[in-house]
Design an enzyme around this catalytic site. Structure first.
Site, mmCIF file in Angstrom:
data_model
loop_
_atom_site.group_PDB
_atom_site.id
_atom_site.type_symbol
_atom_site.label_atom_id
_atom_site.label_comp_id
_atom_site.label_asym_id
_atom_site.label_seq_id
_atom_site.Cartn_x
_atom_site.Cartn_y
_atom_site.Cartn_z
ATOM 1 N N CYS A 1 0.833 -1.202 0.000
ATOM 2 C CA CYS A 1 0.000 0.000 0.000
ATOM 3 C C CYS A 1 0.869 1.255 0.000
ATOM 4 C CB CYS A 1 -0.921 0.020 1.219
ATOM 5 S SG CYS A 1 -0.037 0.158 2.786
ATOM 6 N N ASP B 1 7.903 22.636 -35.079
ATOM 7 C CA ASP B 1 8.915 22.931 -36.091
ATOM 8 C C ASP B 1 8.349 22.443 -37.433
ATOM 9 O OD1 ASP B 1 11.468 23.457 -37.302
ATOM 10 O OD2 ASP B 1 11.854 21.302 -37.181
#
Length: 747
Positions: free
Chosen positions: A21, A432
């Site tokens: 846990c 680009d």
């Protein structure tokens, strides 16, 4: 945090057994970080691993193993062993958990049966229930008690603390009532026993863990699938003899033989043989690539129809495939920003639950007195059992691990969890042009020399200059010139310099030559002939990219290149815009060429003629407007902007510099993969929020019910067995929700 020297820092990853846990993860991290010489420790609960950065002079893996053993966890030092061994070990662990779960459930249902018989007055049902409970508590559930005991000694608490305390209270109380029933009978109370609750709590928790582990194994297959691309045995030739060795024994400079139908185990150069190689696993290209002597080959690709003898240049983690595996592993081990907040909650979760359980007991006894002790005990045990730190701890890492793994399967490499989380939150995407929106494989469409004399004397210098450049345009020029008559391909240049976003320059025979963009190549004193001026004027009316070649005195040539749009670019960009992203183009190419591409793909905002610093300036401007900005590029000239963006994405066929500074790499360099990556990041974020919502709501709703808030209204009191089942299923539901990503349609 310890203050340590950075000179001897090592970073290693270890498997850790016993973590269940978020509180476990916090305990492991805090114990390791408290050790001298440890700089950082990060747990991945999904992978059951911890990555530790430490000073090798002050700490060691052996010391980590000892300190974690003290709080009930087992750090495995066999990390240097093969992945197969790790998988075999995990399979054995799962099988052991399965056996414990089956036995616990069978005995648990038997105990429930005998508890019903006790209710009907059968004399020995309590004693038989006690005997049947012992294997469940002290064999199947032994790990909960041993870990809880070890942890409490170091003031650490986790799910094991809650399970051990709740089942321990139920068992000890039942044991007392079995042998000393007169204590309660003399007070007019019934001596109830709760063996079935203690046993079924453990059975349900084990069942939940088993289902959870199975689900994790199904969801975390990306690394295994990538590892499967590597052959287990490799055929090498040493001292003239052919022999088979394991993949881990192959060394750099070994000569490796690969037969048809076998996967190539190393990165290297072909020194003998011809064949077709399927490189789709790395490039995404479906057509095989022809290989001959001096051809480069890569690990994980499939040799199809010939025998190849390969000189190994990269082995193991040093291959391109090995680096991909390492990137995926590191990304899955990283923590998203939201996980750090969850960890802070998990650190105090168990102490808060213990306080609530004690408060529940006190309130029940204060209001109802000893006559309500039966209900008080049930409510207290239910509070301890139903609280689920597991669901809280698994909410984020399970979704991220599956998401990052799915991305890798789709050809998208994500360096760390933060990039995946942030990608889902961006407002704007800057692209680009060359190599990103376009193919990045431009070709020369028109070539004009100042004169035939310039062509004959300077083409070798132009070829040599462009050959040293990494830019796609330079490669196209070289390809065009390669077959030219009387071309000298072996000339030596001096003082070669690369000016990012501008061009390249070098000296040959005492003269300085430059090739690149107009505003950099053409200086005020540069003479441009009437012939070239006419050609330039005509070319500027078109969408071609122009490259200029000059010496210190005059312009020698102008070259026009064209680059085709990637086939999926237009539809992908439209889909990104439809998803709510603002898309713009930032390019170093001519404004006219950028404008035509932008119009073709439906982008209204675009900038051309930009230097790398200009791209960064525009990116900062958008950020100053409050936008979260992502940048996509492939070249050295994009590196500066990529480094500044909230999310940076590089094309896999671009430069190493661009990929180095980027958080996400599109291996196949497809715009459609950019869309997939964005959609996957959104889906992963949705899963995280769903998981956290469920984990918090579950605890907020179930804890008051377990405490007995409904009892005054309708007499309902939650049975601890049902509380155990609810706790087990809550963590299973979180893992299952995350695993849906693995099979969900993305595009």
């Amino acid at each position: 945090m310890n203050s340590i020297s950075t000179e001897n820092i090592s970073q290693e990853e270890f498997n850790v057994l016993g973590m269940t846990c978020a509180a476990c993860a916090v305990s492991v991290e805090s114990m390791l970080k408290s050790q001298k010489g440890v700089e950082d420790a990060q747990v991945n609960l999904m992978n059951k691993s911890v990555k530790i950065s430490y000073d090798t002079q002050e700490a060691s893996p052996e010391s980590f193993k000892k300190i974690l053993q003290k709080i009930g966890y087992e750090l495995r030092l066999e990390e240097e062993a093969s992945q197969d061994n790790a998988q075999d070990f995990a399979a054995k662990e799962l099988k052991t958990l399965q056996n414990k779960t089956i036995i616990a459930l069978v005995l648990g249902f038997l105990v429930m049966g005998f508890s019903m018989l006790w209710g009907h007055g059968w004399a020995y049902s309590k004693e038989i229930s006690l005997v049947l409970s012992l294997p469940v508590l002290f064999w199947a559930g032994r790990g909960f008690f041993t870990k809880a005991f070890k942890q409490i000694r170091y003031l650490q608490m986790g799910m094991d603390t809650l399970v051990a305390l709740s089942t321990g209270i139920a068992f000890v109380f039942s044991l007392f009532n079995t042998f000393f029933p007169a204590f309660w009978l003399n007070q007019g109370l019934v001596p109830h026993v709760y063996y079935e609750s203690a046993v079924m709590i453990i059975a349900f928790v084990l069942l939940g863990k088993y289902l959870e582990e199975r689900a994790k194994n199904q969801g975390n297959t990306a690394i295994r699938q990538l590892m499967d691309l590597q052959p287990k045995q490799v055929r090498v030739i040493r001292n003239g003899e052919e022999m088979e060795v394991s993949l881990g024994e192959v060394q750099e400079a070994d000569r490796v033989q690969v037969r048809p139908g076998e996967r190539i185990p190393v990165d290297g150069l072909v020194i003998k043989g011809n064949s077709s190689v399927d490189e789709s696993t790395l490039t995404g290209e479906p057509l095989p690539v022809e290989k001959e002597r001096k051809s480069q080959v890569f690990a994980g690709t499939m040799n199809q129809d010939g025998v190849l003898l390969i000189l190994a240049k990269g082995v193991g983690e040093m291959t391109r495939l090995g680096q991909i595996i390492q990137t995926v592993r590191e990304a899955q081990n990283s923590k998203a920003p939201i996980q750090k907040k969850v960890d802070a909650i998990a650190a105090v979760f168990v102490p808060i639950v213990l306080a609530l359980a004690l408060l529940t007991l006190v309130l029940w006894l204060s209001i109802g007195g000893w006559g309500m002790f039966h209900q008080a005990l049930l409510a207290t045990v239910s509070v301890l059992v139903i609280a689920c730190p597991c669901a809280l701890g698994l909410a984020t890492p399970t979704a991220l691990t599956v998401g990052i793994g799915r991305a890798a399967e789709l050809g998208v490499l994500i360096k760390n969890a933060e990039h995946l989380e942030t990608f889902a939150q961006i407002d704007m995407l800057l692209l680009d042009k060359t190599g990103t929106i376009t193919e990045g494989r431009p070709s020369v469409s028109q070539f004009y020399w100042e004169s035939e004399a310039s062509q004959s004397t300077c083409k070798s210098a132009l070829y040599a200059l462009e050959q040293k450049s990494e830019h796609p345009l330079a490669q196209a020029v070289c390809k065009h010139l390669a077959d030219a008559a009387s071309l000298d391909k072996k000339i030596d240049l001096e003082n070669f310099k690369n000016y990012a976003g501008k061009g390249v320059q070098a000296v040959w025979h005492g003269k300085t030559y430059k090739v690149g963009k107009a505003d950099w190549v053409l200086e005020p004193q540069t003479d441009v002939s009437d012939r070239l001026q006419t050609h330039i004027k005509n070319l500027q009316q078109q969408a071609n990219t122009l490259v200029y070649f000059a010496d210190a005195k005059r312009l020698l040539a102008v070259i026009a290149l064209e680059d085709s749009l990637k086939p999926e670019a237009k539809e992908s960009i439209k889909a990104l815009q439809k998803a709510g992203l603002e898309v713009a183009i930032l390019s170093g190419d001519r404004q006219e060429a950028v404008a035509q591409i932008a119009q073709e793909i439906g982008v209204t905002e675009f900038k051309g003629d930009l230097l790398p610093s200009d791209k960064s300036r525009w990116l900062k401007k958008y950020q100053s407007e409050g936008k979260k900005v992502g940048m996509v590029g492939d070249g050295v000239n994009d590196a500066e902007a990529l480094a500044l963006a909230e999310v940076s994405i590089a094309m896999g066929q671009g430069t190493d510099v661009a990929m180095e500074v980027s958080g996400i790499t599109l291996v196949h360099s497809k715009m459609s993969d950019l869309l997939l990556a964005y959609r996957l990041s959104r889906l992963t974020q949705t899963r995280i929020y769903q998981n956290l919502f469920w984990a918090f709501i579950y605890n907020l709703v179930c804890l008051p019910i377990a405490a007995g808030i409904l009892y005054p209204l309708n007499g309902f009191l939650l049975d601890p067995m049902l509380a155990g089942a609810a706790m087990a299923m809550s963590s299973v539901s979180v893992v299952s929700n995350s695993i849906r990503l693995k099979w969900q349609r993305i595009g």
